[in-house]
Write an enzyme that holds these catalytic residues in place. Structure first.
Site, PDB file in Angstrom:
ATOM      1  N   GLN B 131     -16.975  17.374  25.529  1.00 10.52           N
ATOM      2  CA  GLN B 131     -17.362  18.085  24.310  1.00 10.52           C
ATOM      3  C   GLN B 131     -17.905  17.109  23.275  1.00 10.52           C
ATOM      4  O   GLN B 131     -17.214  16.155  22.916  1.00 10.52           O
ATOM      5  CB  GLN B 131     -16.117  18.798  23.758  1.00 10.52           C
ATOM      6  CG  GLN B 131     -16.366  19.682  22.563  1.00 10.52           C
ATOM      7  CD  GLN B 131     -15.071  20.303  22.064  1.00 10.52           C
ATOM      8  OE1 GLN B 131     -14.030  19.661  22.050  1.00 10.52           O
ATOM      9  NE2 GLN B 131     -15.124  21.555  21.662  1.00 10.52           N
ATOM     10  N   GLY B 132     -19.118  17.334  22.803  1.00  8.48           N
ATOM     11  CA  GLY B 132     -19.712  16.452  21.803  1.00  8.48           C
ATOM     12  C   GLY B 132     -19.873  17.166  20.473  1.00  8.48           C
ATOM     13  O   GLY B 132     -20.961  17.609  20.121  1.00  8.48           O
ATOM     14  N   SER B 134     -17.426  16.313  17.398  1.00  8.12           N
ATOM     15  CA  SER B 134     -17.055  15.441  16.285  1.00  8.12           C
ATOM     16  C   SER B 134     -18.036  14.287  16.144  1.00  8.12           C
ATOM     17  O   SER B 134     -18.585  13.788  17.132  1.00  8.12           O
ATOM     18  CB  SER B 134     -15.654  14.878  16.499  1.00  8.12           C
ATOM     19  OG  SER B 134     -14.690  15.901  16.397  1.00  8.12           O
ATOM     20  N   GLU B 254     -10.628  27.260  22.445  1.00  6.72           N
ATOM     21  CA  GLU B 254      -9.901  26.005  22.333  1.00  6.72           C
ATOM     22  C   GLU B 254      -8.564  26.214  21.649  1.00  6.72           C
ATOM     23  O   GLU B 254      -7.568  25.594  21.991  1.00  6.72           O
ATOM     24  CB  GLU B 254     -10.760  25.018  21.530  1.00  6.72           C
ATOM     25  CG  GLU B 254     -10.245  23.595  21.554  1.00  6.72           C
ATOM     26  CD  GLU B 254     -11.222  22.625  20.899  1.00  6.72           C
ATOM     27  OE1 GLU B 254     -12.048  23.064  20.075  1.00  6.72           O
ATOM     28  OE2 GLU B 254     -11.144  21.429  21.217  1.00  6.72           O
ATOM     29  N   ASN B 368      -4.320  21.162  12.057  1.00  4.09           N
ATOM     30  CA  ASN B 368      -3.449  22.274  11.701  1.00  4.09           C
ATOM     31  C   ASN B 368      -3.567  22.651  10.227  1.00  4.09           C
ATOM     32  O   ASN B 368      -3.285  23.797   9.864  1.00  4.09           O
ATOM     33  CB  ASN B 368      -2.006  21.945  12.099  1.00  4.09           C
ATOM     34  CG  ASN B 368      -1.800  22.108  13.595  1.00  4.09           C
ATOM     35  OD1 ASN B 368      -2.777  22.209  14.347  1.00  4.09           O
ATOM     36  ND2 ASN B 368      -0.568  22.159  14.028  1.00  4.09           N
ATOM     37  N   GLU B 369      -4.001  21.703   9.411  1.00  2.57           N
ATOM     38  CA  GLU B 369      -4.235  22.071   8.003  1.00  2.57           C
ATOM     39  C   GLU B 369      -5.375  23.094   7.918  1.00  2.57           C
ATOM     40  O   GLU B 369      -5.292  24.080   7.181  1.00  2.57           O
ATOM     41  CB  GLU B 369      -4.574  20.820   7.181  1.00  2.57           C
ATOM     42  CG  GLU B 369      -3.381  19.910   6.920  1.00  2.57           C
ATOM     43  CD  GLU B 369      -2.901  19.156   8.161  1.00  2.57           C
ATOM     44  OE1 GLU B 369      -3.680  19.005   9.123  1.00  2.57           O
ATOM     45  OE2 GLU B 369      -1.726  18.733   8.170  1.00  2.57           O
TER      46      GLU B 369
END
Lengths: 323, 384
Positions: B131-132, B134, B254, B368-369
């Site tokens: 997966q690209g 970030s 995801e 999670n934020e």
């Protein structure tokens, strides 16, 4: 596999929700704080009785609805949502399968030594030694207790004179205790949902620094944590309802899991709800305390989280091979 | 409410159970009994061998149609398979980012030619997808990606950098988001590309994760020409400039149950309950039961979710709640494992490895934020 309430189950609990929205208002809870022992108003109770709620678990042949716990549990969640002060778990969930339909209002000491609505009930279901017994209210001496939640209307009991023994079958007694814990877990999920809903409304309206406080991340994260706990306690309670209704081999474990998770979830929601209400929540004028105090009581009635976690521990350890 | 499995589901479970128990043992034996982590070069090759065994007997992608290498399993059967998979002690899926993240988006947005050309080699572990998304300056804030794509005759020119790409150093293909409209901002103007990593101008550099394995890579695009037909069926998934919608569908997978089904957590919790029992410490025993309840609650909540999906409803923002739950549950489980190990917890081993990996859960797939913000706004309806 179908992990959801059926249309019939949903329709029944929706009808109860509608009724309780009209007749089970915070005013009813406040009235229960104030009424002298023996004078709990029965308006909403009689309406629930007329709908058949109190006889859900009674066989049709005995004048009941002949349904099972998967019908009653969503209804008890609705009762929790309005912090219903009447002993609906004791009556509909625990006593009705033992005593039948048309039994009036039943209090019980199965959930703990403080007996809710003891002076208001028609009869009292007792855990006496190794038996279940029933007695008239006037055959015991009641000592009213001053509880944090005034709507609990709790009392301790003296040893009754000549109670009528219903059973000494340990399996029947164990089922009664499991039903009580399950019903209380359902009430706790409803209480949690009520506190979350109240708080979402409040933080969406309350303005500080020129914006609704619900737009602040700190507040959002508190309330997501509350919603998260409820989101995962609710299926545990639903599964336990199925396990009790079907008498599965994991019934006791599943009920204890439901009670532990519902107690913890409702207490967490309560903490976050109070924090997000701020000083306005820290009063007896706001309704929040009606739900909060019931939560604290029910989280420890019918076995606290430690008790139920230990039951889960023993059930799991007995089933698992060596690591 | 009906919490029983049908006869055919039970038969499916029995088949899966039988195959997994025989083949997991055989695979381990064939690799000398000790299998390395799938996030190392040596281990990755061993895990690819496992993936090919899965594919050969049609267990790699059970929920896919038969003509793509699956067995057309229902969502329920898929859950059953996952549970049996982890119960059998089968290894983590090194193909997961293709199979569980890209494939659902291919089924939803891909052309028939793309599905025809891409899915089967993916299932067979011939094409390995990473997966690209970030970039060094676009993590949680995915819409701020700056890697560029420029349309040229016959293809696209790619420039930029992706990073924290899981198993990027071992994969053959990358799916990623690039800004194809240079004047666009935020989530508009992004295109979802499918890219062979051997494209000239693409450089992959693996680097160590927290646990020391070369599980991460950064991928550089330096005037790389991506031909329109570099991937069978075409290199753009969905519409050009429509990449955000595709990416959000992938993100839903995801966060939700396709990537992290409950089986693995329940199985881990059961092992910890048995370990705690054998250790005898009452505090640890109670903690193990609590962790097991949290894992079991995820299992039950998943059954409720799948019931709504099986009735035709779309997964929603509730996936954020699931992601919060399983990622924090995973840490709870492994924290307990360390406490059960006591002083031995500092030794390198499967538990210390898994503990370090669990710490990535609240970070990847959207921190999670961010998930708490999403849940508050879209599940609870709080003001933005």
């Amino acid at each position: 596999m179908r992990f959801s309430w059926s249309q019939d189950q949903q329709a029944f609990s929706d009808a109860v929700r509608e009724l309780l929205a009209k007749e089970g208002t915070p005013l009813v809870v406040r009235a229960a704080w104030d009424a002298p022992p023996g004078h709990l108003d029965r308006g909403v109770w009689d309406s629930l009785d007329a709908m058949g709620v109190l006889a859900v678990l009674v066989p049709e042949a005995a004048g009941g609805l002949g349904l099972d716990e998967t019908f009653l549990v969503p209804i008890l969640e609705e009762a929790g949502r309005v912090a219903l002060p009447h002993p609906i778990v004791e009556t509909a969930m625990v006593a009705a399968p033992l005593l039948g339909a048309g039994i009036g209002m039943i209090a019980s000491d199965l959930g703990g030594p403080l007996v809710p609505c003891a002076a208001d009930a028609d009869r009292i279901l007792l855990h006496q030694g190794d038996t279940l017994a029933v007695t008239d209210g006037d055959a015991v001496e009641l000592t009213a207790a001053t509880t944090v939640d005034g709507a609990r209307r709790a009392a301790t009991l003296s040893t009754p004179r000549h109670p009528e023994v219903l059973t000494d079958d340990p399996a029947v007694i164990a089922l009664a205790l499991d039903r009580g814990a399950l019903g209380t877990a359902a009430m706790l999920v409803g209480l949690g949902q009520a506190m979350l809903d109240l708080t979402v409304d409040y933080v969406s309206q309350r303005q500080q620094f020129g914006v609704p406080i619900g737009s602040f991340q700190a507040v959002k994260h508190h309330l997501t944590n509350a919603a998260l706990a409820l989101e995962f306690a609710r299926p545990a309670v639903a599964r336990a309802a199925w396990s009790v209704a079907q008498s599965t081999p994991t019934r006791a474990r599943d009920v204890s899991m439901a009670k532990a998770m519902a107690s913890d979830a409702a207490e967490l929601v309560g903490r976050q709800a109070l924090q997000c209400h701020g000083a306005i929540g820290y009063t007896v004028e706001a309704d929040l305390h009606l739900y909060l105090k019931r939560t604290w009581a029910l989280a420890r009635a019918w076995g606290d989280t430690a008790h139920h976690t230990d039951r889960v521990t023993h059930a799991l350890e007995a089933d698992l091979p060596s690591a | 409410m009906d919490l029983t499995w049908s006869a055919s589901e039970e038969a499916f479970r029995a088949d899966a159970h039988r195959w997994l128990h025989t083949n997991v043992a055989q695979w381990r034996t064939d690799h000398g009994g000790e299998v390395a982590s799938g996030d190392t070069r040596e281990g990755f090759a061993q895990h690819l061998d496992w993936e090919r065994r899965l594919f050969h007997d049609r267990w790699a992608v059970v929920s896919w149609p038969a003509d793509h290498g699956g067995r057309g399993a229902t969502l329920w059967e898929w859950l059953i398979f996952e549970e049996e998979y982890y119960r059998a002690g089968a290894p983590p899926r090194v193909t997961q980012n293709g199979i569980f993240l890209l494939a659902p988006s291919l089924f939803e947005f891909g052309t028939p030619a793309q599905q025809e050309g891409i899915l089967r080699p993916m299932a067979a572990a011939e094409d390995l997808w990473c997966q690209g998304w970030s970039e060094p300056n676009a993590g949680s804030d995915l819409a701020s990606v700056t890697s560029k794509a420029r349309r040229v005759p016959g293809g696209w020119i790619l420039d930029g950098q992706k990073t924290w790409t899981t198993r990027g150093a071992f994969c053959t293909h990358l799916f990623g988001l690039f800004r194809s409209d240079p004047d666009s901002a935020r989530h508009r103007g992004l295109t979802y590309f499918l890219i062979p990593l051997d494209t000239p101008g693409v450089t992959v550099r693996g680097f160590g994760r927290l646990d020391g394995d070369e599980g991460f890579a950064e991928v550089f695009f330096d005037n790389a020409f991506l031909a329109d037909d570099a991937v069978a069926g075409g290199v753009v998934l969905g519409e050009p400039e429509g990449g955000w919608a595709v990416a959000m569908a992938t993100a839903g997978s995801e966060r939700g149950l396709t990537l992290r089904s409950p089986g693995r957590f329940v199985v881990t919790a059961e092992r910890l309950v048995a370990l705690a029992r054998d250790r005898g410490d009452p505090t640890l025993r109670r903690r193990a039961a609590t962790a097991w309840m949290h894992a079991e609650a995820y299992q039950q909540q998943t059954l409720a979710t799948v019931t709504t999906l099986a009735a035709g409803m779309k997964p929603g923002a509730e996936a954020s709640l699931a992601k919060l739950w399983w990622s924090e549950l995973d840490i709870e489980l492994h924290q307990l494992a360390l406490d059960l190990l006591g002083p031995d917890a500092e030794l390198e081993g499967p538990w210390s490895k898994a503990w370090q990996f669990s710490l990535s859960g609240p970070i990847y797939a959207g921190t999670n934020e961010i998930q708490r913000n999403i849940a508050a706004e879209r599940v609870l309806g709080l003001p933005r």
